[in-house]
Motif scaffolding. Sequence first.
Motif, PDB file in Angstrom:
ATOM      1  N   PRO A 168     -23.959 -38.562 -38.338  1.00 36.76           N
ATOM      2  CA  PRO A 168     -23.264 -39.577 -37.528  1.00 36.76           C
ATOM      3  C   PRO A 168     -22.344 -40.453 -38.364  1.00 36.76           C
ATOM      4  CG  PRO A 168     -25.567 -39.461 -36.887  1.00 36.76           C
ATOM      5  CD  PRO A 168     -25.395 -38.599 -38.113  1.00 36.76           C
ATOM      6  N   ALA A 169     -22.679 -40.669 -39.596  1.00 34.37           N
ATOM      7  CA  ALA A 169     -21.817 -41.522 -40.434  1.00 34.37           C
ATOM      8  C   ALA A 169     -20.550 -40.789 -40.834  1.00 34.37           C
ATOM      9  CB  ALA A 169     -22.580 -41.960 -41.679  1.00 34.37           C
TER      10      ALA A 169
ATOM     11  N   ARG B  94     -23.262 -49.022 -34.022  1.00 32.22           N
ATOM     12  CA  ARG B  94     -22.474 -49.509 -32.886  1.00 32.22           C
ATOM     13  C   ARG B  94     -20.980 -49.449 -33.193  1.00 32.22           C
ATOM     14  NH1 ARG B  94     -22.939 -55.192 -29.593  1.00 32.22           N
ATOM     15  NH2 ARG B  94     -21.065 -54.845 -28.378  1.00 32.22           N
ATOM     16  N   GLU B  95     -20.614 -49.926 -34.372  1.00 33.78           N
ATOM     17  CA  GLU B  95     -19.195 -49.943 -34.756  1.00 33.78           C
ATOM     18  C   GLU B  95     -18.625 -48.523 -34.838  1.00 33.78           C
ATOM     19  OE1 GLU B  95     -16.483 -51.073 -38.620  1.00 33.78           O
ATOM     20  OE2 GLU B  95     -18.274 -52.274 -38.244  1.00 33.78           O
ATOM     21  N   ARG B  96     -19.358 -47.645 -35.473  1.00 37.05           N
ATOM     22  CA  ARG B  96     -18.907 -46.243 -35.621  1.00 37.05           C
ATOM     23  C   ARG B  96     -18.854 -45.548 -34.257  1.00 37.05           C
ATOM     24  NH1 ARG B  96     -15.992 -42.439 -37.293  1.00 37.05           N
ATOM     25  NH2 ARG B  96     -16.971 -40.531 -37.985  1.00 37.05           N
ATOM     26  N   ALA B  97     -19.814 -45.834 -33.374  1.00 37.47           N
ATOM     27  CA  ALA B  97     -19.838 -45.240 -32.036  1.00 37.47           C
ATOM     28  C   ALA B  97     -18.611 -45.677 -31.239  1.00 37.47           C
ATOM     29  CB  ALA B  97     -21.118 -45.625 -31.311  1.00 37.47           C
ATOM     30  N   GLU B  98     -18.248 -46.963 -31.348  1.00 36.20           N
ATOM     31  CA  GLU B  98     -17.082 -47.470 -30.633  1.00 36.20           C
ATOM     32  C   GLU B  98     -15.804 -46.810 -31.135  1.00 36.20           C
ATOM     33  OE1 GLU B  98     -17.320 -51.719 -31.122  1.00 36.20           O
ATOM     34  OE2 GLU B  98     -18.951 -51.891 -29.652  1.00 36.20           O
ATOM     35  N   LYS B  99     -15.683 -46.647 -32.450  1.00 37.37           N
ATOM     36  CA  LYS B  99     -14.500 -45.993 -33.022  1.00 37.37           C
ATOM     37  C   LYS B  99     -14.435 -44.526 -32.622  1.00 37.37           C
ATOM     38  CE  LYS B  99     -13.935 -48.983 -37.037  1.00 37.37           C
ATOM     39  NZ  LYS B  99     -13.993 -49.080 -38.500  1.00 37.37           N
ATOM     40  N   ARG B 100     -15.568 -43.850 -32.701  1.00 35.81           N
ATOM     41  CA  ARG B 100     -15.601 -42.426 -32.335  1.00 35.81           C
ATOM     42  C   ARG B 100     -15.266 -42.239 -30.861  1.00 35.81           C
ATOM     43  NH1 ARG B 100     -18.344 -37.447 -33.909  1.00 35.81           N
ATOM     44  NH2 ARG B 100     -17.330 -35.953 -32.533  1.00 35.81           N
ATOM     45  N   ALA B 101     -15.802 -43.093 -30.002  1.00 32.92           N
ATOM     46  CA  ALA B 101     -15.533 -43.009 -28.565  1.00 32.92           C
ATOM     47  C   ALA B 101     -14.045 -43.221 -28.294  1.00 32.92           C
ATOM     48  CB  ALA B 101     -16.370 -44.031 -27.805  1.00 32.92           C
TER      49      ALA B 101
ATOM     50  N   ALA C 220     -13.499 -39.087 -18.710  1.00 35.53           N
ATOM     51  CA  ALA C 220     -14.470 -40.172 -18.853  1.00 35.53           C
ATOM     52  C   ALA C 220     -13.994 -41.139 -19.929  1.00 35.53           C
ATOM     53  CB  ALA C 220     -15.840 -39.608 -19.200  1.00 35.53           C
ATOM     54  N   ASP C 221     -13.777 -42.375 -19.515  1.00 39.20           N
ATOM     55  CA  ASP C 221     -13.400 -43.419 -20.465  1.00 39.20           C
ATOM     56  C   ASP C 221     -14.461 -44.516 -20.500  1.00 39.20           C
ATOM     57  OD1 ASP C 221     -12.746 -44.264 -17.831  1.00 39.20           O
ATOM     58  OD2 ASP C 221     -11.343 -45.750 -18.622  1.00 39.20           O
ATOM     59  N   LEU C 222     -15.564 -44.280 -19.824  1.00 41.79           N
ATOM     60  CA  LEU C 222     -16.652 -45.250 -19.745  1.00 41.79           C
ATOM     61  C   LEU C 222     -17.872 -44.762 -20.515  1.00 41.79           C
ATOM     62  CD1 LEU C 222     -16.480 -45.864 -15.897  1.00 41.79           C
ATOM     63  CD2 LEU C 222     -15.641 -47.406 -17.684  1.00 41.79           C
ATOM     64  N   HIS C 223     -18.502 -45.640 -21.215  1.00 44.62           N
ATOM     65  CA  HIS C 223     -19.813 -45.407 -21.823  1.00 44.62           C
ATOM     66  C   HIS C 223     -19.853 -44.324 -22.911  1.00 44.62           C
ATOM     67  CE1 HIS C 223     -20.925 -47.945 -18.551  1.00 44.62           C
ATOM     68  NE2 HIS C 223     -20.638 -47.024 -17.656  1.00 44.62           N
ATOM     69  N   ALA C 224     -18.721 -43.861 -23.354  1.00 44.79           N
ATOM     70  CA  ALA C 224     -18.734 -42.858 -24.418  1.00 44.79           C
ATOM     71  C   ALA C 224     -19.335 -43.445 -25.697  1.00 44.79           C
ATOM     72  CB  ALA C 224     -17.328 -42.327 -24.672  1.00 44.79           C
ATOM     73  N   ASP C 225     -19.116 -44.725 -25.925  1.00 46.50           N
ATOM     74  CA  ASP C 225     -19.685 -45.359 -27.110  1.00 46.50           C
ATOM     75  C   ASP C 225     -21.215 -45.323 -27.060  1.00 46.50           C
ATOM     76  OD1 ASP C 225     -19.559 -47.165 -24.935  1.00 46.50           O
ATOM     77  OD2 ASP C 225     -19.586 -48.904 -26.273  1.00 46.50           O
TER      78      ASP C 225
ATOM     79  N   GLY D  53     -27.071 -41.504 -32.796  1.00 39.90           N
ATOM     80  CA  GLY D  53     -27.393 -42.043 -34.106  1.00 39.90           C
ATOM     81  C   GLY D  53     -26.274 -42.794 -34.801  1.00 39.90           C
ATOM     82  N   TYR D  54     -25.133 -42.911 -34.176  1.00 37.22           N
ATOM     83  CA  TYR D  54     -24.039 -43.661 -34.774  1.00 37.22           C
ATOM     84  C   TYR D  54     -24.353 -45.158 -34.725  1.00 37.22           C
ATOM     85  CZ  TYR D  54     -20.972 -39.549 -34.572  1.00 37.22           C
ATOM     86  OH  TYR D  54     -20.407 -38.324 -34.741  1.00 37.22           O
TER      87      TYR D  54
END
Length: 163
Positions: free
Chosen positions: A161-162, A78-85, A63-68, A75-76
């Motif tokens: 999450p941080a 947006r920026e942290r979610a994108e990096k983590r994904a 899965a490379d879609l919607h992981a962010d 709880g991440y």
Amino acid sequence: MTSTVDASFEVLPFTRTRRHIREDGDRIFIGVGPGNSHFSAGRIGSLAGWAVIRFAQVDFVYADLHADRMFAAFGYTRERAEKRAAKEIKAVRRRILKGVEESGHPHAEIRVRELSEFQSNPVHQLPHRRVLHFLETDDEFRKGCEKMAWRFGTRTSAASPAG
């Protein structure tokens, strides 16, 4: 009919159609999600070795879609979610490639593909539309999906999450 692949996995086709797919042995898709540490390179290698014996074509799909969005839901920011994904998607791809390589089977027999490759394929669009339909119309299905995602999230997320 359940069959044991090795001590690590069990194959359990849930429907008659899935049993026929397994028996025909034309093609198998093995999905691996980002953040799923259950699929180590060693386990993927074992699974690849099992699959190439039983199927003419083996596709590991990650899965490379919607992981962010998933990480944002946990709880991440947006920026942290994108990096983590991005980090998790790269990691899952590396694990799959390493496992396939360690299986000793030629890459012609085993392909590693992104889920996004299937977006424009009408054959693969139908199941997606069906899932979306049932998410909107079937409370039990939706709750089951949410519960599964929540369980995944509690295993995947760091203590914070941080962090």
